[in-house]
Design a protein around this motif. Structure first.
Motif, PDB file in Angstrom:
ATOM      1  N   LEU A   1       0.835  -1.204   0.000  1.00  0.00           N
ATOM      2  CA  LEU A   1       0.000   0.000   0.000  1.00  0.00           C
ATOM      3  C   LEU A   1       0.869   1.254   0.000  1.00  0.00           C
ATOM      4  O   LEU A   1       0.567   2.224  -0.711  1.00  0.00           O
ATOM      5  CB  LEU A   1      -0.944  -0.016   1.207  1.00  0.00           C
TER       6      LEU A   1
ATOM      7  N   ASP B   1       0.828   4.026  -2.899  1.00  0.00           N
ATOM      8  CA  ASP B   1       0.584   5.424  -2.542  1.00  0.00           C
ATOM      9  C   ASP B   1       1.706   6.319  -3.073  1.00  0.00           C
ATOM     10  O   ASP B   1       1.444   7.374  -3.652  1.00  0.00           O
ATOM     11  CB  ASP B   1       0.450   5.557  -1.021  1.00  0.00           C
TER      12      ASP B   1
ATOM     13  N   THR C   1      -1.472  -4.734  -7.915  1.00  0.00           N
ATOM     14  CA  THR C   1      -1.623  -5.003  -6.484  1.00  0.00           C
ATOM     15  C   THR C   1      -2.016  -6.460  -6.270  1.00  0.00           C
ATOM     16  O   THR C   1      -2.561  -7.105  -7.163  1.00  0.00           O
ATOM     17  CB  THR C   1      -2.695  -4.087  -5.855  1.00  0.00           C
TER      18      THR C   1
ATOM     19  N   ALA D   1      -9.344  -4.243   0.708  1.00  0.00           N
ATOM     20  CA  ALA D   1      -9.794  -2.881   0.404  1.00  0.00           C
ATOM     21  C   ALA D   1     -11.258  -2.885  -0.015  1.00  0.00           C
ATOM     22  O   ALA D   1     -12.052  -2.041   0.427  1.00  0.00           O
ATOM     23  CB  ALA D   1      -8.928  -2.265  -0.690  1.00  0.00           C
TER      24      ALA D   1
ATOM     25  N   LEU E   1      -8.630   2.320  -3.704  1.00  0.00           N
ATOM     26  CA  LEU E   1      -7.178   2.497  -3.657  1.00  0.00           C
ATOM     27  C   LEU E   1      -6.672   3.620  -4.560  1.00  0.00           C
ATOM     28  O   LEU E   1      -5.526   4.033  -4.434  1.00  0.00           O
ATOM     29  CB  LEU E   1      -6.474   1.183  -4.013  1.00  0.00           C
TER      30      LEU E   1
ATOM     31  N   SER F   1      -6.547   9.154  -2.623  1.00  0.00           N
ATOM     32  CA  SER F   1      -5.503   9.392  -1.623  1.00  0.00           C
ATOM     33  C   SER F   1      -6.042   9.283  -0.188  1.00  0.00           C
ATOM     34  O   SER F   1      -5.407   8.669   0.671  1.00  0.00           O
ATOM     35  CB  SER F   1      -4.878  10.772  -1.845  1.00  0.00           C
TER      36      SER F   1
ATOM     37  N   ARG G   1      -6.603   5.703   0.715  1.00  0.00           N
ATOM     38  CA  ARG G   1      -5.344   4.993   0.960  1.00  0.00           C
ATOM     39  C   ARG G   1      -4.799   5.320   2.343  1.00  0.00           C
ATOM     40  O   ARG G   1      -4.335   4.436   3.062  1.00  0.00           O
ATOM     41  CB  ARG G   1      -4.299   5.322  -0.113  1.00  0.00           C
ATOM     42  N   LYS G   2      -4.875   6.588   2.732  1.00  0.00           N
ATOM     43  CA  LYS G   2      -4.398   6.991   4.069  1.00  0.00           C
ATOM     44  C   LYS G   2      -5.231   6.334   5.163  1.00  0.00           C
ATOM     45  O   LYS G   2      -4.692   5.824   6.155  1.00  0.00           O
ATOM     46  CB  LYS G   2      -4.439   8.515   4.217  1.00  0.00           C
TER      47      LYS G   2
ATOM     48  N   LYS H   1      -4.366   2.640   5.274  1.00  0.00           N
ATOM     49  CA  LYS H   1      -3.070   2.423   5.937  1.00  0.00           C
ATOM     50  C   LYS H   1      -3.222   2.549   7.446  1.00  0.00           C
ATOM     51  O   LYS H   1      -2.670   1.736   8.200  1.00  0.00           O
ATOM     52  CB  LYS H   1      -2.040   3.427   5.431  1.00  0.00           C
TER      53      LYS H   1
END
Length: 170
Positions: A28, A32, A52, A60, A67, A70, A73-74, A77
């Motif tokens: 990930l 990113d 991926t 996900a 994904l 942004s 993704r944060k 994570k």
């Protein structure tokens, strides 16, 4: 608390060890970084998006994260880091490497009966011959053949010799 997080949700079977979870986090992070750099470049310089793993895509999707975004993704994570910190881990020591089928069944049973996000560590301990040793953070369980024979020593001697007198233990 991270959006879309439900502690009762079971992790996919492909994510069974802390190492699996660490690989997803690295994957990930790499995705990113690639997407952030691609956003800074002109569209003419953009190359093909990295592929991926199925485990990352499945998790996900299960958690409703996109994904390509942004913020997702944060948040994803953060969720993975939280699972890595808080998920209980059990260590199993076997005499020989267990099959993948066995490990999948073991993880499925542990997640349905103990904790939905439980992770396992598997180690080899050839000295135990048969069975396994299970370790948690504060307890150890010996399910080895040796331990079973020690507990049933008198019964074993009685069966082999035919006498009911306890044999001398060495």
């Amino acid at each position: 608390m991270v959006p879309n997080e439900s502690p009762s949700e079971v992790l996919p079977s492909q994510i069974s060890t802390p190492g699996d979870l660490s690989r997803l986090i690295r994957e990930l992070d790499n995705l990113d970084e690639y997407l952030n750099q691609a956003a800074l470049r002109s569209s003419q310089e953009a190359s093909k998006i990295p592929q991926t793993s199925r485990a990352l895509e499945e998790l996900a999707s299960m958690k409703s994260f996109n994904l390509l975004k942004s913020d997702d993704r944060k948040a994803f994570k953060t969720l993975l880091d939280e699972i890595k910190k808080k998920a209980p881990t059990i260590h199993f020591g076997f005499a020989t490497p267990p099959s993948l089928t066995f490990l999948n069944k073991l993880v499925a049973w542990l997640r349905s009966n103990i904790h939905p996000q439980l992770l396992i560590k598997v180690g080899l301990e050839p000295s135990i011959v048969g069975g396994c040793i299970v370790r948690t953070t504060n307890k150890q369980f010996d399910f080895t053949l040796r331990k079973h024979f020690i507990l049933k020593h008198d019964l074993l001697v009685e069966g082999l010799t035919g006498s009911k007198e306890p044999a001398d233990h060495e």
